[in-house]
Structures are given as C-alpha cells and as structure tokens.
Design a protein around this motif. Structure first.
Motif: not given
Ligand SMILES: Cc1cc2nc3c(=O)[nH]c(=O)nc-3n(C[C@H](O)[C@H](O)[C@H](O)COP(=O)(O)OP(=O)(O)OC[C@H]3O[C@@H](n4cnc5c(N)ncnc54)[C@H](O)[C@@H]3O)c2cc1C
Ligand code: FES
Lengths: 107, 337
Positions: A76-80, A107
C-alpha cells in the motif's frame, strides 16, 4: 558493552547518524529512530499497520523475512523499492552490527 | 451550502469525539460531528478495526470496530448530527460570538463551542506517484468512495491490493458497468475470503484483473478519459474509463488544524488540563490531538478529557451557569430530540 552494535541511519535531510545501541533489549529499528529523535514514526505502535516507518536497507545484512502483514503494508505504500522494509519489524540483534538504513520519504 | 446550528461542533468522529456526544447529552447539549472519513471511528475504523483492545475499563477485550459500534449505540439517544467525508478547513469567530466551521464541501457549522478531537490529524489518502494526478481530482480521480451510486453504469478502474481495494472492486461489480482492478504485485494479501471472491469474479469476467502493473499516466481534458498502464515494467496499455480510484489507504496529517491560531507543540494542541481548553476561549482539544505534561495517547484518557471538557462547554453555552452533577444510575438516559 559486548552487546552494543553500531547502526547508521540516514534521515530525510540526507544526514547520516551513527548510533551505538544495545542489541539485547528487544528494541526494534522504529523505536530506535524515535528514541534518538532522528525521525518521528510509529503511528500504529509497531504492528505493521500504518507504514510510517518505511526504511531502505543499504547494507547487505541478512534480515528476517517479511511477514504477511509487513508485505501487505508495503503493497500500500508509496516510494517502495526492492530494499524497502518496515523498521518496526526489524528487531535489533548482534547480527545487525554495521547495518545501514535510509528513512524513506514521507508518505 | 448546508448550514447546521448546534451547541458543540466536534471536529473528528473518533472515539473521543463520539464519547463527547454522550457526556454533552447528559447535560442536555447537542453536538454535530464532522470527519473527513466517510465513517465514524477515527483510527479505530481506518487503521485497526479488527484488532482487539484490552484496556477499556470494564471490557476485558473488544475489537476496535465493535467499540465504535457500541459508542454509536451509546450516543444514539442524544441524536448527534454528522457531516462525514468532509474536512473542516476553516474556523472563525463571528460577531455574535459564535464559531463558524467551514468544510471543503461548503458545509457550515455554527456553534458556541468547538471541540477539536482530530486525533493524529485529518486522514488523507496515500496518493500514487502519477505526474498529473492532482489535475483530475474530483474530475475522474477519487480516493475515497462516499456514494457508490456515483459509479452506476460507469467504467471504473481501482488500483491497490489491500482490503479496501478488494472490497470495493467486489461491491462495484453490482453497480458499475465495468470494473478493472490493477495491482502492483501478482498475489493479494487481503482477507482470504475477499481474495477468493475477487478471483471468482475475475473468472466470471466481472472484474478485469491486471497484476504486476501500475497506472503511470492519466489522459483527458476537463475530465479523465484514459489511463496508461505499465505492465511487468515494460509493456504499456491504454484503457478508457470514467473513474480512476487509487485505494492505498489513508494517513493522518495535522492539516488545516495547524492554521487556526492555536498553540501547537510537536503537531499537538496545547491545553489546560483543568478542562482541556486551548488558548482560544470556547475552543477545546481532546484525545490524541492535545498535549500537556504527562499526556498519554489512550482512548480512556480521551474519554476523561471529553467528560471534563463538556462541563466547561456547558458554562460557556449557558453563560456562566454551572451544570448540575448527577449519576446516570440516578437520572437514567434522557435523550434529546
Ligand atoms: C494500531 C493502533 C492500536 C492502538 N491500540 C490502542 C489500545 O489498545 N488502547 C488505547 O487506548 N489506544 C490505542 N490506540 C490509540 C487510539 O486509537 C487513539 O488514542 C484514539 O484513536 C484517539 O482517538 P481520537 O478520537 O482522539 O482521534 P482519532 O481516532 O485519531 O480520530 C480523529 C478523527 O479526526 C478527523 N479529523 C482530523 N482533522 C480533521 C479535519 N480538519 N476535518 C475533519 N476531520 C478531521 C480524522 O479524520 C479522524 O477520523 C491505538 C492506535 C493504533 C493506531
Ligand atoms: S510503526 Fe506502524 S508500520 Fe511500523
């Protein structure tokens, strides 16, 4: 002390902090970042439910595998990136001496 | 423009905002709650509805979602009104001494007292990194589903792999004309029953599932009409659609509260522990959003704060008159219509 290990944490302003920490008190990496005031994270208290503690592992230490909960949070996270982990899921132990991590963008 | 008049306007419908309604109701005060989430419950509904809580006095164990259900039942006799799915962006004091709260969707709430129970802040969506995403917000891009009817007979693309992406994809097959689900990975880690339901709907061709994929471009004029989807980090396909709904969960951000002239220390509002009043008369702050020496961010502490807060709110609303103190065992619950 024998149980102390060195950890390097690069914060969001690209500043690297070298920390000497006891590895035998059951602390996790999220708690370390919080207690050393490097970054405020840990909305959920460390149960892989908020994603506020994403870090990139920049050394080749062998870490425990991600649990299902951690993987679903990372989904679900960004910048992964491929080296993303949740700091709250990484318990400090003496095998992690020399660990290098970078805190992921907000985030 | 919708206008509401009430005694206490409560910013945030988390557990502390909800319990304030009960304590205010015992004193005969009416409340209106506003929350940017489409449901009540704050962190308990958004972050951990299925986790058990063990430190609510008198309740050995309760799921967070059930605690919110019980709080809603407990406050029902006092008929609170709600504005959900809207964010309070402005707070000002008018000449008649009343406060006016304004939301991002033009609702206005007027009251003599404001209680800020904003928790860790306003829940805002995690937004995928797509260049012109913001351009299409409210004209084709939605991050929260407030009214599924909006998507009736429309072509909808949902992206995300968590429970809310799965659950809405399932739900919208009954409403929308076409449902596409895009997920960064191959497997889903949501609730097993939701995953198998989605897989069944994929087999029945009711959901078009695209995995190992990410939306990387939005195309349209005044409204979104097409998206580009990158699959396996190589091939790119284009798809026409009416709505793109990225569902990657929400994160709390202090947001507009920081601009209301209140004393803030480390993302929290400073209060006087006598009654949890802020530096601005008539504005109180309770629950996770406040700070004072010894503060603990716990539900039970927020309940206590709510109880003391409404006593002072009563004095402000009734121009100095003291509320009379009575046990519920003596008075029972006299609702408000
Ligand atoms: C994983 C997890 C486990 C926890 N476990 C426990 C536990 O076991 N026991 C315990 O006591 N506590 C626990 N907590 C802490 C507890 O959830 C909080 O103390 C509690 O939610 C605080 O309630 P609140 O009403 O102050 O705020 P919140 O629950 O944060 O609700 C605040 C609401 O205000 C809204 N809001 C903010 N600003 C605006 C605005 N400008 N406009 C509109 N709406 C706005 C937000 O959208 C939000 O819904 C836990 C927290 C987490 C994350
Ligand atoms: S502290 Fe919430 S996910 Fe790590």
């Amino acid at each position: 002390m024998d149980s102390d290990i060195q950890i390097s944490i690069t914060d969001r302003n690209d500043k690297t902090h070298m920390l000497e920490v006891p590895s035998d008190i059951g602390m996790n990496l999220m708690e370390l970042c919080n207690s050393s005031e490097i970054s405020k994270m840990g909305i959920c208290g460390g149960i892989a439910l908020c994603g506020s503690c994403q870090v990139y592992i920049e050394s080749d230490h062998e870490l425990t595998d991600c649990s299902n909960d951690e993987l679903s949070m990372l989904d679900n996270l960004m910048y992964v990136k491929s080296n993303s982990r949740l700091a709250c899921q990484i318990k400090l132990n003496n095998k992690l001496n020399g660990l290098k991590v970078r805190i992921a963008p907000d985030q | 423009m919708k206008i509401f008049n009430t005694d206490i306007a409560i910013v945030g419908a988390g557990p502390c905002g909800l319990f304030s309604v009960f304590e205010a109701g015992l004193l005969g005060l009416k409340c209106h709650l506003i929350d940017s989430l489409p449901v009540a419950g704050g962190q308990l509904s958004e972050i951990y509805p299925k986790k058990p809580i063990y430190d609510i006095p008198g309740i050995p164990e309760i799921l967070a979602g059930d605690l919110i259900k019980n709080l809603m039942l407990q406050i029902a006799p006092f008929n609170p009104s709600f504005t959900l799915g809207e964010t309070v962006i402005g707070l000002s004091k008018k000449e008649d001494g009343k406060f006016e709260l304004e939301t991002n969707q033009n609702s206005v709430i007027r009251s003599k007292v404001v209680a800020i129970a904003g928790g860790l802040g306003n829940f805002e969506p995690r937004k995928p990194q797509i260049e012109n995403l913001i351009q299409y917000e409210n004209c084709g891009v939605d991050y929260i589903i407030k009214d599924p009817e909006k998507y009736r007979n429309k072509k909808v693309v949902i992206s995300g792999g968590g429970d809310s992406a799965l659950d809405w994809a399932i739900y919208l097959t009954e409403v929308a004309n076409q449902v596409t689900l895009i997920h960064r990975r191959t497997g889903f880690r949501g609730a097993p029953e939701s995953v198998s339901k989605v897989m069944r709907l994929v087999q029945q061709k009711k959901i078009d599932l695209i995995t190992n994929a990410e939306v990387n471009k939005l195309i349209g004029n005044s409204h979104l009409t097409n998206i580009e989807i990158k699959i396996d980090n190589s091939e790119t396909i284009s798809k026409s659609l009416d709505f793109f709904i990225p569902l990657f969960g929400l994160v709390p951000k202090l947001g507009p509260i920081a601009t209301w002239g209140l004393n803030i220390d480390k993302q929290a509002i400073e209060v006087n522990t006598l009654d949890y009043s802020t530096n601005s008369k008539g504005i109180f702050a309770i629950g996770d959003i406040n700070t004072y020496p010894g503060k603990l961010k716990l539900i039970l502490c927020g309940f206590h704060e709510a109880t003391l807060m409404v006593q002072s709110a009563y004095r402000i609303i009734h121009e100095g008159k003291d509320p009379s103190f009575k046990y519920t065992t003596v008075t029972g619950i006299k609702g408000i219509n």
